[in-house]
Write a protein that holds these residues in place. Structure first.
Motif, PDB file in Angstrom:
ATOM      1  N   HIS A 206       0.814  -1.226   0.000  1.00 52.64           N
ATOM      2  CA  HIS A 206       0.000   0.000   0.000  1.00 52.64           C
ATOM      3  C   HIS A 206       0.843   1.269   0.000  1.00 52.64           C
ATOM      4  O   HIS A 206       0.317   2.365   0.183  1.00 52.64           O
ATOM      5  N   GLY A 207       2.157   1.141  -0.155  1.00 56.18           N
ATOM      6  CA  GLY A 207       2.989   2.333  -0.316  1.00 56.18           C
ATOM      7  C   GLY A 207       3.544   2.870   0.992  1.00 56.18           C
ATOM      8  O   GLY A 207       3.894   2.107   1.893  1.00 56.18           O
ATOM      9  N   ALA A 208       3.586   4.198   1.085  1.00 53.98           N
ATOM     10  CA  ALA A 208       4.204   4.810   2.265  1.00 53.98           C
ATOM     11  C   ALA A 208       3.522   6.128   2.599  1.00 53.98           C
ATOM     12  O   ALA A 208       2.925   6.778   1.738  1.00 53.98           O
ATOM     13  N   LEU A 209       3.614   6.491   3.877  1.00 52.59           N
ATOM     14  CA  LEU A 209       3.064   7.751   4.382  1.00 52.59           C
ATOM     15  C   LEU A 209       4.183   8.498   5.092  1.00 52.59           C
ATOM     16  O   LEU A 209       4.907   7.907   5.902  1.00 52.59           O
ATOM     17  N   VAL A 210       4.321   9.797   4.781  1.00 55.87           N
ATOM     18  CA  VAL A 210       5.309  10.620   5.483  1.00 55.87           C
ATOM     19  C   VAL A 210       4.555  11.608   6.352  1.00 55.87           C
ATOM     20  O   VAL A 210       3.638  12.288   5.878  1.00 55.87           O
ATOM     21  N   VAL A 211       4.927  11.671   7.621  1.00 54.47           N
ATOM     22  CA  VAL A 211       4.358  12.671   8.523  1.00 54.47           C
ATOM     23  C   VAL A 211       5.516  13.567   8.952  1.00 54.47           C
ATOM     24  O   VAL A 211       6.549  13.072   9.426  1.00 54.47           O
ATOM     25  N   SER A 212       5.349  14.878   8.747  1.00 56.41           N
ATOM     26  CA  SER A 212       6.412  15.805   9.150  1.00 56.41           C
ATOM     27  C   SER A 212       5.779  17.134   9.540  1.00 56.41           C
ATOM     28  O   SER A 212       4.605  17.381   9.238  1.00 56.41           O
ATOM     29  N   GLY A 213       6.579  17.988  10.178  1.00 59.71           N
ATOM     30  CA  GLY A 213       6.086  19.308  10.582  1.00 59.71           C
ATOM     31  C   GLY A 213       5.705  20.139   9.370  1.00 59.71           C
ATOM     32  O   GLY A 213       4.932  21.090   9.480  1.00 59.71           O
ATOM     33  N   GLU A 214       6.255  19.802   8.211  1.00 61.43           N
ATOM     34  CA  GLU A 214       5.971  20.585   7.009  1.00 61.43           C
ATOM     35  C   GLU A 214       4.805  20.036   6.203  1.00 61.43           C
ATOM     36  O   GLU A 214       4.496  20.549   5.136  1.00 61.43           O
TER      37      GLU A 214
END
Ligand code: AMP
Length: 301
Positions: A206-214
């Protein structure tokens, strides 16, 4: 910019519904190094036993990987045996023989101690801290990979090292386990409170998720018609990501998003055949072609 990786080096046995392959070159640091070396020079730190063939060391050299940090110890190399379910979505570990990896003491050679980009491959969190203690020049960017075993058994040491890293790679199940949050965005934000400013949640097919302050970023996986062996896909993703970031010498959110796409594409090659050979035979032009295909497939632009 050069990139330091510390992680496992193994003889893998990989079993699928239809095939079994023994004594493949494996380990997190092997997959990572071969992937990252497509982008930037790699310094490898790991341990093997006296049974590790020169031929395998030559594989690293063929890809320009620096092996000054490779320790060859009395005893046998780490062995791991994984067996996949019919749909390849589940993996059972049949056997783990830590051998010399069980007493691994990562020594960072002087010539590596100023490497600006560092990847702490999946391993004992106290050893991951020990690597950072030896860096004489503070790295520009440190990423860490971990697994359920350490979240479960080494939580305090893991929380200590997390305070010192810029990015954490982990899978969806591990993100939930680490934080107690089912929702992956909430889990990512919780992890950011623990130290890393970027959290990269790998979700397999299912891919990838990026969580960041930006902001947030999502990507699907590259769809494959011929899928043989997903072993090392996570480490190849890490190698593609970190290799790209180190080559660009830039950690802006824009670069991070592109790096995630590179990681995704590089990992897709790993899944096409057993072991590290698809990565070892990969050319950068082939990555670029698949990147173009991926962008056509996944994004409206
Ligand atoms: P992945 O498919 O990304 O989880 O990576 C698989 C690789 O991790 C294999 O090549 C194994 O040799 C290696 N591996 C398996 N178990 C461990 C462990 N406990 N610590 C470090 N590396 C491991």
């Amino acid at each position: 910019m050069s990139l330091l990786v510390v992680g496992s080096i193994a003889f893998d046995t990989i079993q699928t519904e239809s095939e079994i392959r023994h004594n493949l070159l494996g380990g997190s640091a092997s997959y990572f190094s071969f992937a990252a070396s497509l982008y930037t020079p790699v310094n490898l730190v790991g341990v093997v036993g006296k049974d590790f063939p020169q031929e395998f060391i030559d594989h690293y050299h063929n890809k320009g990987v620096d092996t000054q940090g490779l320790q060859i110890k009395e005893g046998e190399t780490f062995r791991w045996w994984g067996k996949y379910s019919r749909d390849m979505n589940h993996r059972e570990t049949i056997e783990t023989k830590l051998n010399v990896f069980g007493t691994f003491d990562p020594i960072i050679p002087e010539s590596y101690q100023s490497t600006p980009y560092v990847f702490l491959g999946n391993g004992l969190p106290s050893l991951q801290s020990k690597v950072l203690d030896q860096m004489t020049t503070p790295p520009k960017f440190v990423a860490l990979d971990t697994m359920n075993l350490w979240i479960d058994t080494q939580r305090p040491a893991l929380l200590d090292v997390l305070k010192r890293v810029n990015a954490l790679f982990l899978n969806d199940e591990e993100a939930r386990m680490l934080t107690g949050h089912n929702n992956l965005i909430q889990a990512g934000r919780k992890i950011m409170e623990l130290g890393p400013e970027i959290v990269i949640v790998k979700k397999g097919e299912h891919g990838a998720l990026v969580v960041s302050g930006e902001g947030l970023f999502i990507t699907p996986a590259f769809p494959l018609e011929s899928f043989s062996d997903p072993t090392g896909a996570g480490d190849s993703f890490g190698g593609g990501f970190m290799g790209f970031v180190a080559r660009e010498d830039n950690t802006s959110f824009d670069t991070v998003k592109k790096a995630v796409l590179h990681g995704t594409v590089v990992a897709s090659f790993t899944c096409e055949a057993f072991g590290t050979s698809p990565l070892e035979n990969l050319k950068y032009e082939t990555i670029e072609k698949r990147m173009d295909q991926f962008i056509q497939l996944a994004y409206v632009c």
